[in-house]
Design an enzyme around this catalytic site. Structure first.
Site, PDB file in Angstrom:
ATOM      1  N   HIS A  83       0.819  -1.219   0.000  1.00 57.68           N
ATOM      2  CA  HIS A  83       0.000   0.000   0.000  1.00 57.68           C
ATOM      3  C   HIS A  83       0.853   1.268   0.000  1.00 57.68           C
ATOM      4  O   HIS A  83       0.347   2.343  -0.297  1.00 57.68           O
ATOM      5  CB  HIS A  83      -1.051  -0.022   1.120  1.00 57.68           C
ATOM      6  N   ASP A 219       1.149  -7.679   2.326  1.00 51.39           N
ATOM      7  CA  ASP A 219       1.313  -6.247   2.040  1.00 51.39           C
ATOM      8  C   ASP A 219       2.778  -5.831   1.864  1.00 51.39           C
ATOM      9  O   ASP A 219       3.351  -5.150   2.699  1.00 51.39           O
ATOM     10  CB  ASP A 219       0.665  -5.463   3.195  1.00 51.39           C
ATOM     11  N   SER A 665       4.200   2.204   8.372  1.00 46.11           N
ATOM     12  CA  SER A 665       3.952   1.188   7.353  1.00 46.11           C
ATOM     13  C   SER A 665       5.219   0.936   6.573  1.00 46.11           C
ATOM     14  O   SER A 665       5.890   1.866   6.152  1.00 46.11           O
ATOM     15  CB  SER A 665       2.850   1.643   6.410  1.00 46.11           C
TER      16      SER A 665
END
Ligand code: ARG
Ligand code: ASP
Length: 732
Positions: A83, A219, A665
């Protein structure tokens, strides 16, 4: 005796549980070293951050201005989240080469895709520059003078630090300006896309599973940094070579157990750990509910449309992803704050603070002043939220805003540019107008009705005040606006002159937009808003300073501010609100259980299914060594007897108690030896209040197990050449 023992055990437990909160400054990690080693760490603070030797810090990078990445090869290869790389993966996808859906794997260096505008920043070193920044500031200095002195000092210090180097220096305030650190950075600008799994792996579970555990999202994506012949940052050039980082991470194949020590090393964006009860009450119980309600209206309409056709799904997918992300987070945040009685806890603390401060002139007034500032600032901020999340919710109003700007533009040369851009926008906008307008008209009417009913659109009921009348009025505005008439709008723009502005201002859409804007942006109120916000920052500086004086035994961590931090804790499951217990691990079987070819978020690739069926996991899977055979129910309801001795499975994700936030992230999750065991990508919904208050019972970060990442690269994508670059370590 037993009782005392119990109490002692409980006391020890609270201290160690609290220890998981915090995002620590790498340069000052020495203060946490003993605690980290007690928690299981086998390396030293200097192995993590050191300016004299290559250390883990040199393997970490800031990915653009919002994610983290980590080098895993001596050839500049790094990992981050899917992402995080999303916009680049999408940008270089076409219908024939749909990397987003199909995945992308460069088979050679030549195939790697240069990503324009993408930067990878390495921290060279950091420095405490508090004394220099505050040079000239005295207790008598006024706040405005103080700000001016600081600005001047910062400029001088950073100029001096950058002089004669290729480095970029940034100085940031900590604890609301009680302390300042300078960061000397090296910014790389030739960054190329190397690999990304298909979105039904990299985004498996989509928004349905976002912010949730158990989770099965692969991810990750991979990029490579290139540098010039001296290994220095350079803009893209064919002649550039893979960057040789001072350090790349070793990857552990040993896996993880519940209770294992772990730390996350990356760039958390923003937290507000020390704000007052008023601030928490305002955010959690006033602002979040408004934002959530207004976004719910939009999301319902988008989601309905997405179920109608694949084309509509594509059209709204990324919009929904961005609108839904915080929509869901705010819900978890508010519920979490209220569940842990966050506002009451803060009030209790404030009472103690006030008692302590009563005989201290520099502190006794700070809380009452903060209270006052919030009560002035709150209503203005709420009006701005109604405007941004409500009045601007429809594309119709976003367009009206652009036309309003055009009508107010006086510079003739600029007008030409704006008109041309609007014409281009319109070509696209009217392409599927008939379908889109169904969605957008409904969003427009419902959001304004919501505003009106809440008393935040007084301009809507001039004569009649019934809901039906207002609804009709809104419908008329939508249908009669020039902005929704393709032919007339085109003619109008073709003949646009400075004189056309008057007509534009009378258009019902532009007129409505202007009224909504004016309500939220009354100049006096905005000036007051800016001033009270600045006052709050200044007061917080004093409040936090007092807090630290009041509790000298506490090691306070500074709020996240997109600087490099270390968060440590351990792998641990949790009990949810409803009492359900969650294990800290998920596996490939869970993906097969969730599989549903009819639900977009749960489609599973055939190749992944066959690897699962064959248990073809290479060295990355787990072999369970339990002797007795067990009976398990498959997803189809069959009872199957497994011989546990040979049961292999593929770990996918795990959770831990590391304190993380947006920006973390892509951060590496490391084990006690400083080896890579996972990639951080999310938090559990029950713990999303951790930006304001950390509850060790619920706050968990969600990590991709590095073994699943390697398995996908190696077995699924046949990109073993990338694995060869990495340093895999197994103690077995
Ligand atoms: N919740 C994670 C974060 O805040 C992941 C977001 C990915 N986007 C999404 N819509 N699923 O960034
Ligand atoms: N998903 C977030 C990010 O993109 C991480 C988080 O908020 O926990 O940084």
């Amino acid at each position: 005796m037993k009782k005392i023992m119990m109490l002692l055990v409980m006391a020890a437990m609270t201290i160690s549980a609290l220890a998981d909160e915090g995002m620590w400054i790498p340069m000052l990690l020495g203060r946490n070293e003993a605690d980290m080693q007690r928690a299981g760490m086998r390396i030293t603070a200097k192995d993590i951050y050191d300016i004299n030797h290559a250390c883990l810090k040199d393997a970490i990078l800031l990915f653009n201005q919002g994610c983290t990445g980590e080098y895993v090869s001596s050839e500049g290869l790094f990992l981050t989240n899917h992402h995080c790389g999303y916009s680049y993966i999408t940008k270089y996808s076409t219908v024939e080469h749909d990397y987003l859906t199909r995945g992308f794997w460069a088979k050679s260096r030549e195939e790697e895709i240069p990503c324009q505008g993408l930067t990878a920043t390495r921290l060279v070193r950091m420095e405490d520059v508090t004394a220099q920044v505050l040079d000239g500031v005295t207790p008598e200095t006024s706040e405005s003078e103080r700000a001016a002195i600081i600005e001047r000092n910062i400029k001088a210090i950073t100029d001096r630090a950058e002089d004669g180097t290729h480095y970029k220096a940034v100085i940031k305030p900590f604890y609301y300006g009680n302390q300042y650190f300078m960061y000397i950075n090296e910014v790389f600008t030739d960054v190329r896309l190397v690999g990304a799994p298909p979105s039904n792996i990299g985004k498996f579970g989509g928004d349905t599973d976002n912010w949730m555990w158990p989770r099965h999202t692969g991810d990750f994506s991979m990029f490579r940094v290139y540098a010039d012949e001296n290994n220095l940052p350079a803009n893209y050039s064919k002649a550039n070579r893979p960057y040789k980082p001072l350090k790349h991470l070793e990857i552990s194949l040993d896996g993880v157990k519940e209770g294992d020590f772990t730390f996350v090393f990356g760039y958390p964006g923003t937290t507000q750990r020390y704000v007052t009860s008023d601030a928490v009450e305002l955010m959690a119980n006033v602002e979040n509910p408004i934002r959530i309600a207004l976004r719910t209206i939009r999301l319902n309409h988008y989601k309905n449309a997405m179920e109608k056709s694949p084309a509509q799904r594509l059209k709204y997918a990324s919009k929904v992803a961005s609108v839904a992300n915080y929509w869901k987070k705010w819900q978890g945040e508010t519920e979490g704050i209220n569940r842990m009685k966050g506002v009451e806890k803060k009030r209790d603390f404030e009472q103690k603070y006030q008692q302590w401060a009563n005989d201290k002139p520099q502190y006794y007034n700070v809380l009452p002043q903060l209270h006052e500032a919030y009560s002035e600032m709150g209503p203005i901020e709420i009006e701005l939220i109604y405007y941004s999340e409500g009045a601007r919710a429809s594309d119709f109003m976003l367009r009206a805003q652009k036309y309003s700007q055009l009508a107010n533009e006086e510079d003739f040369m600029k007008i030409i540019g704006v008109v041309n851009r609007l014409k281009e926008d319109n070509d696209k906008y009217f392409e599927d107008f008939d379908q889109h307008t169904i969605v957008d008209r409904a969003i427009f009417i419902e959001t304004f009705l919501y505003l009106w009913e809440a008393g935040h659109a007084p301009y809507l009921n001039e004569k009649t005040g019934t809901k039906v009348a207002v609804e009709q009025k809104l419908g008329k505005i939508y249908d009669e606006s020039l902005l929704n008439n393709k032919k007339k709008l085109k003619a109008f723009l073709d003949d646009y002159t400075a004189k056309s502005a008057g007509k534009l201002k009378k258009d019902p859409a532009v007129d409505l937009f202007n009224k909504a804007y004016a309500l939220a942006h009354d100049p006096q109120k905005i000036a007051k808003y800016k001033k009270t916000n600045q006052d709050i920052q200044n007061l917080m500086r004093i409040y936090v300073k007092g807090m630290m004086e009041m509790q000298p035994q506490v090691n306070f961590f500074p709020d996240a501010n997109l600087t490099l931090r270390v968060a440590y804790g351990h792998i641990e499951g949790f009990n949810s609100f409803d009492g359900a217990h969650y294990e800290p691990f998920s596996d490939l079987k869970g993906i097969m259980d969730k599989e549903n070819p009819d639900i977009y978020d749960y489609v599973v690739e055939d190749k992944l299914k066959s690897l699962y069926a064959l248990k073809d996991y290479g060295p990355y899977g787990i072999v369970t060594n339990i002797n007795d055979s067990t009976i398990e129910e498959t997803s189809d309801g069959y009872l199957v007897r497994y011989n546990r001795k040979t049961l292999k499975d593929m770990p996918v994700c795990f959770i831990a108690t590391n304190h993380t936030t947006g920006g973390n992230s892509g951060s590496p999750v490391l084990n006690a030896d400083g080896r890579l065991i996972g990639i951080n990508f999310d938090r559990c919904w029950e713990g999303t209040m951790s930006d304001l208050l950390f509850d060790p019972n619920y706050c968990r970060n969600i990590c991709l197990d590095i073994r699943y990442c390697l398995f996908i690269i190696d077995k699924f994508a046949d990109a073993g050449h990338l694995i060869k670059e990495m340093t895999l370590v197994s103690s077995k």
